[in-house]
Design a protein around this motif. Structure first.
Motif, PDB file in Angstrom:
ATOM      1  N   UNK A  43       0.818  -1.074  -0.026  1.00 29.92           N
ATOM      2  CA  UNK A  43      -0.070   0.078  -0.132  1.00 29.92           C
ATOM      3  C   UNK A  43       1.078   1.137  -0.092  1.00 29.92           C
ATOM      4  N   UNK A  44       2.033   1.074   0.233  1.00 28.93           N
ATOM      5  CA  UNK A  44       3.360   2.322   0.132  1.00 28.93           C
ATOM      6  C   UNK A  44       4.204   2.199  -1.082  1.00 28.93           C
ATOM      7  N   UNK A  45       4.607   0.938  -1.696  1.00 23.70           N
ATOM      8  CA  UNK A  45       5.478   1.016  -2.758  1.00 23.70           C
ATOM      9  C   UNK A  45       4.836   0.497  -3.850  1.00 23.70           C
ATOM     10  N   UNK A  46       4.757   1.102  -4.772  1.00 17.59           N
ATOM     11  CA  UNK A  46       4.034   0.920  -6.232  1.00 17.59           C
ATOM     12  C   UNK A  46       4.738   0.981  -7.406  1.00 17.59           C
ATOM     13  N   UNK A  47       5.449  -0.306  -7.926  1.00 12.27           N
ATOM     14  CA  UNK A  47       6.252  -0.349  -8.901  1.00 12.27           C
ATOM     15  C   UNK A  47       5.376   0.014 -10.288  1.00 12.27           C
ATOM     16  N   UNK A  48       5.800   0.854 -11.061  1.00 15.07           N
ATOM     17  CA  UNK A  48       5.208   1.409 -12.184  1.00 15.07           C
ATOM     18  C   UNK A  48       5.942   1.851 -13.512  1.00 15.07           C
ATOM     19  N   UNK A  90      -2.611   2.573  -8.877  1.00 16.07           N
ATOM     20  CA  UNK A  90      -4.161   2.473  -8.694  1.00 16.07           C
ATOM     21  C   UNK A  90      -4.613   1.800  -7.473  1.00 16.07           C
ATOM     22  N   UNK A  91      -4.130   0.699  -7.511  1.00 12.99           N
ATOM     23  CA  UNK A  91      -4.390  -0.357  -6.379  1.00 12.99           C
ATOM     24  C   UNK A  91      -4.138   0.401  -4.978  1.00 12.99           C
ATOM     25  N   UNK A  92      -2.859   0.795  -4.694  1.00 18.79           N
ATOM     26  CA  UNK A  92      -2.590   1.550  -3.448  1.00 18.79           C
ATOM     27  C   UNK A  92      -3.262   2.516  -3.067  1.00 18.79           C
ATOM     28  N   UNK A  93      -3.389   3.460  -4.168  1.00 14.02           N
ATOM     29  CA  UNK A  93      -4.371   4.754  -4.001  1.00 14.02           C
ATOM     30  C   UNK A  93      -5.716   4.387  -3.600  1.00 14.02           C
ATOM     31  N   UNK A  94      -6.272   3.350  -4.329  1.00 13.18           N
ATOM     32  CA  UNK A  94      -7.655   2.795  -3.762  1.00 13.18           C
ATOM     33  C   UNK A  94      -7.798   2.241  -2.438  1.00 13.18           C
ATOM     34  N   UNK A  95      -6.624   1.681  -1.993  1.00 12.67           N
ATOM     35  CA  UNK A  95      -6.614   1.432  -0.427  1.00 12.67           C
ATOM     36  C   UNK A  95      -6.648   2.328   0.629  1.00 12.67           C
ATOM     37  N   UNK A  96      -6.069   3.380   0.336  1.00 16.62           N
ATOM     38  CA  UNK A  96      -6.080   4.797   1.014  1.00 16.62           C
ATOM     39  C   UNK A  96      -7.470   5.344   1.044  1.00 16.62           C
ATOM     40  N   UNK A  97      -7.961   5.563  -0.456  1.00 13.22           N
ATOM     41  CA  UNK A  97      -9.206   6.273  -0.406  1.00 13.22           C
ATOM     42  C   UNK A  97     -10.187   5.348   0.372  1.00 13.22           C
TER      43      UNK A  97
END
Length: 207
Positions: A172-177, A188-195
């Motif tokens: 939820x903190x490190x997102x390889x893109x 997008x998955x990490x951002x959704x977790x926080x939203x």
């Protein structure tokens, strides 16, 4: 008028921060479908780019890059960094997620090069600054298509940020893109977790 004061009047915001030339504007284009100026030289974005939807109480903001900028005097670079810090402080209560964009290929080397007795690297400083502001933070590790030793590199980055490796426990903190290729699912998955944690599932359609 200070270009940092042109923010649309919105209560919810997602911000992109990071060094110059790490691909923030490219990522912004992927997220919004809207073209922003991007360039091969660091420092193309020198004022905030805001993208908002008329009917929505929500804005995505691409803040200028901090650190080295081609053809920009040192005191101007410092001023931009100060403006970024002030902007984040002023709007911290509205920022649902802060996305710190780094270059997966070079970030660890840059951090190590700027780690000294009296020196904290910009990327590390910004990561901790966002968290101190209580802004949920995701590190978008961009340009991963150019990285061979993917897991090793991401573990090293976690270590430098003060997160205990392995990186996979920090998804939820490190997102390889790879923004240029549109490969931003992990972000997008990490951002959704926080939203979701902030009961803002209504904003999922933007991510």
């Amino acid at each position: 008028m200070n270009p940092f004061e042109t923010r649309p009047d919105r209560d919810a915001e997602v911000v992109l921060v990071g060094r110059s030339n790490v691909g923030k504007s490219t990522l912004m284009r992927e997220l919004t479908g809207h073209k922003f100026d991007t360039g091969g030289k660091p420092g193309v974005t020198r004022t905030p780019n805001h993208y908002d939807w008329t009917a929505e109480d929500f804005v995505i903001t691409d803040l200028p890059g901090f650190g080295f900028m081609s053809g920009v005097e040192a005191d101007r670079q410092d001023q931009i960094k100060t403006d970024i810090v002030r902007y984040l402080e002023a709007h911290a209560d509205s920022i649902l997620v802060g996305i710190l964009v780094v270059d997966g290929k070079s970030v660890v080397d840059i951090i190590d090069r700027h780690t000294g007795e009296d020196e904290i690297p910009y990327d590390v400083e910004m990561f901790h600054f966002l968290r101190e502001l209580d802004v949920p933070t995701v590190v978008a590790v961009n340009k991963m298509d150019k990285v061979d030793d993917r897991d090793e590199r991401l573990d090293e980055l976690c270590d430098r940020l003060g997160l205990l490796p392995p990186w996979k426990q920090w998804q939820d903190t490190i997102a390889p893109i790879t923004a240029k290729r549109g490969q931003i699912d992990a972000l997008e998955e990490s951002v959704r977790t926080h939203l979701h944690a902030q009961k803002r599932d209504d904003l999922f359609r933007f991510f």
